[in-house]
Design a protein around this motif. Sequence first.
Motif, PDB file in Angstrom:
ATOM      1  N   ASP A   1      35.669  61.848  81.273  1.00 63.11           N
ATOM      2  CA  ASP A   1      34.899  60.813  81.938  1.00 63.11           C
ATOM      3  C   ASP A   1      35.581  59.458  81.733  1.00 63.11           C
ATOM      4  O   ASP A   1      35.977  59.116  80.622  1.00 63.11           O
ATOM      5  CB  ASP A   1      33.485  60.789  81.346  1.00 63.11           C
ATOM      6  CG  ASP A   1      32.559  59.915  82.160  1.00 63.11           C
ATOM      7  OD1 ASP A   1      31.802  60.455  82.965  1.00 63.11           O
ATOM      8  OD2 ASP A   1      32.624  58.678  81.995  1.00 63.11           O
TER       9      ASP A   1
ATOM     10  N   SER B   1      30.122  58.211  89.101  1.00 61.69           N
ATOM     11  CA  SER B   1      30.889  58.646  87.944  1.00 61.69           C
ATOM     12  C   SER B   1      32.248  59.141  88.412  1.00 61.69           C
ATOM     13  O   SER B   1      32.436  59.490  89.574  1.00 61.69           O
ATOM     14  CB  SER B   1      30.143  59.769  87.223  1.00 61.69           C
ATOM     15  OG  SER B   1      30.033  60.880  88.088  1.00 61.69           O
TER      16      SER B   1
ATOM     17  N   GLU C   1      35.833  61.416  86.921  1.00 60.83           N
ATOM     18  CA  GLU C   1      36.511  62.157  85.867  1.00 60.83           C
ATOM     19  C   GLU C   1      37.985  62.210  86.183  1.00 60.83           C
ATOM     20  O   GLU C   1      38.379  62.425  87.330  1.00 60.83           O
ATOM     21  CB  GLU C   1      35.962  63.587  85.799  1.00 60.83           C
ATOM     22  CG  GLU C   1      34.842  63.757  84.812  1.00 60.83           C
ATOM     23  CD  GLU C   1      34.411  65.209  84.705  1.00 60.83           C
ATOM     24  OE1 GLU C   1      35.201  66.101  85.062  1.00 60.83           O
ATOM     25  OE2 GLU C   1      33.269  65.429  84.266  1.00 60.83           O
TER      26      GLU C   1
ATOM     27  N   LYS D   1      32.995  57.377  79.252  1.00 62.27           N
ATOM     28  CA  LYS D   1      32.699  57.870  77.908  1.00 62.27           C
ATOM     29  C   LYS D   1      33.968  58.200  77.113  1.00 62.27           C
ATOM     30  O   LYS D   1      34.075  57.895  75.942  1.00 62.27           O
ATOM     31  CB  LYS D   1      31.800  59.115  77.992  1.00 62.27           C
ATOM     32  CG  LYS D   1      30.327  58.763  77.990  1.00 62.27           C
ATOM     33  CD  LYS D   1      29.482  60.020  78.005  1.00 62.27           C
ATOM     34  CE  LYS D   1      29.503  60.615  79.394  1.00 62.27           C
ATOM     35  NZ  LYS D   1      28.872  61.889  79.594  1.00 62.27           N
ATOM     36  N   ASP D   2      34.915  58.844  77.792  1.00 60.34           N
ATOM     37  CA  ASP D   2      36.098  59.333  77.069  1.00 60.34           C
ATOM     38  C   ASP D   2      37.328  58.468  77.314  1.00 60.34           C
ATOM     39  O   ASP D   2      38.451  58.963  77.328  1.00 60.34           O
ATOM     40  CB  ASP D   2      36.404  60.770  77.511  1.00 60.34           C
ATOM     41  CG  ASP D   2      35.183  61.656  77.418  1.00 60.34           C
ATOM     42  OD1 ASP D   2      34.466  61.537  76.419  1.00 60.34           O
ATOM     43  OD2 ASP D   2      34.955  62.444  78.348  1.00 60.34           O
TER      44      ASP D   2
END
Lengths: 372, 303
Positions: free
Chosen positions: B67, B60, B62, B70-71
């Motif tokens: 993220d 993952s 950020e 997701k974002d």
Amino acid sequence: MTTFIFILKKEFRQIFRDPAILRLIFIMPMLQLIVLPFAADYEIKNIKIGIIDHDHSDYSRTLVSKIENSAYFRLTGYTHTFKEGLQWIEDEKADLVIEIPHRFEATLIRESKADVLLAINAVNGTKGNLGAAYTLGIIQQFNQNIRVEWFQMPEFNPEPMIDVTYTSLYNPHRNYQLFMVPGILAVLLTMVGGFLSALNIVKEKEIGTIEQLNVSPIKKYQFIMGKIVPFWLLGFVILTVGLVISFIVHGIVPGSNIYVLYVFSALYLFAILGFGLLLSNFTNTQQQAMMVAFFFMLIFILLSGLYTPIESMPPWAQVVAAFNPVSYMVEVMRMVLLKGATIKDIWPHIRIIFVFGVVLNFFAIYSYNKTN
Amino acid sequence: MITVQNISKSFGKNGQQKALTDIHISVNKGELFGLIGPDGAGKTTLFRILTTLILADQGSAEVAGLDVVKDYKMLRKKLGYMPGRFSLYQDLSVAENLAFYASIFNTTIEANYHLIQDIYVQLEPFKDRRAGALSGGMKQKLALCCALIHKPEVLFLDEPTTGVDVVSRKEFWEMLGRLKMEGITIFVSTPYMDEASLCDRIALIQNGHILSENTPAELVSAFKSDLFGVKADKMNDARKSLLDLENVDDVYAFGEFLHVKSNKGTVHQKEIFDHLKSSGFEDIEVLKIDATIEDCFMDLMHS
């Protein structure tokens, strides 16, 4: 919404800055509509004919001069042997050789019948057929004249005969141009709507600008609409330019229900833009897109009924033609421009092209999501 | 500001082509962070993952607290990306390109003019010229302006100085220094080791693995071996000959010198000199030198 307007502005700026596109929009329809209908014509002229006259009588000379004077033929020359005549065909100096036998006139008078030999180069089937038909027509007429000369025709024909009178509807002079022009207009719309749009999207991929747009908050539908709308409008410009040209050059007067054409074109462009979008999703360079577009264009045109009627194609080709959106556009163009069709007349076409539009655009957007 | 955890990415059928393996990186807010590695090390792949263009197979990441998967929609408003290849509209002018990129982020050139002012004044005389007709250095400046115009929190620059002349490169790094002052976090990749020292912190990447992540100074000080710069008349033969010398770990060409690496205190300047002399080399020069980033890279690559 404001973002979308900015995207549109940018697209139009790029389109009008590209000299190739401007040429394509204005010069291509002019050339295609002015030159093609006159040149791509099924009426065959200048059939080269060689004559072998063994008889040298009054009758044979009359027959020969009738053929010579016909606008369809161009005389290659006279010869004395059939062998040389065949050699002319072999060398492509003649398309057709006619041999009038020795004692043609004498046999004709004595036995009321005589033979004439036609040898035809049938490599080009159409040319061969038409050449033969023209020659037979002339010989038949010649035959008729002789009969008139020989007999005093009775006032009433002793044999019962049906006198046929005909009228050509929608295209009274059976002018080939009137048939071709609407078809070429349909092809032009396809080029602009389907292929220019595809090339445009692929160009963004090729120079990498699509990456820049992808990292921005631009939404996919905004990007796609930004590509579709300008070419949709350009399609109408081309259609209008084309209609004006066909009015000036070919005297095709669009009737009062010309709006029918615009309504249908709106749907058609929507469908064909979906096709262009689909095309762009599966290609990465303009060169690839160009080659694929060329492949489809050829099939679209040849199986659209533009040149040859779909009804006379083999059944499998008719099936392919049914899945060819161009064939519907060609047909509607002709129906509206030549027959003055109304919305009601082209209702089946509207329904089909609407389905095309929905299906093509659905797959286009679906595959766009998948590949990006 | 940027946190990368366990990121892996493969390409090709069945993922035979490993591009990134288990990448960990963290970049602090306001930092100028350099990703240093040769061509094909996986730099661009990591950039494309962090800029939401492709998805990682594992792990993952950020960016700016968001993220990348997701974002991604929110994130796209906050990041600026300048790809390695010039990818602006060549048929639009300088001003039109800039205005377009401003408008798709719902902002205007005027609103963030202070950010690009230093750079844009150099472009201003050419503002009506089409982007395709600019020189290489000018194109880079325009691309940087376009990536900055929406005042991103994080700026991703993928090999911004590749193919740019030395003067423009120097200028470009000075510009990055000024942008850092504005509080923008900058993540930059480069194949040029000499640019590493201009970053606050760097990560060395090779074959999809991060070799080290540190400040340039600490990275260099972590170099534990002795290093000598050697020059002789027949460099290639000298390299082979030096490898025979006892306690020498590695010998490699470095500019006009050979770099001789040995365990601390095991080999002396004089020993190298004598060895070459007795092997029949001439014009010999031996210097004790400090390690550069490139030496560290070579060291890490081999260990």
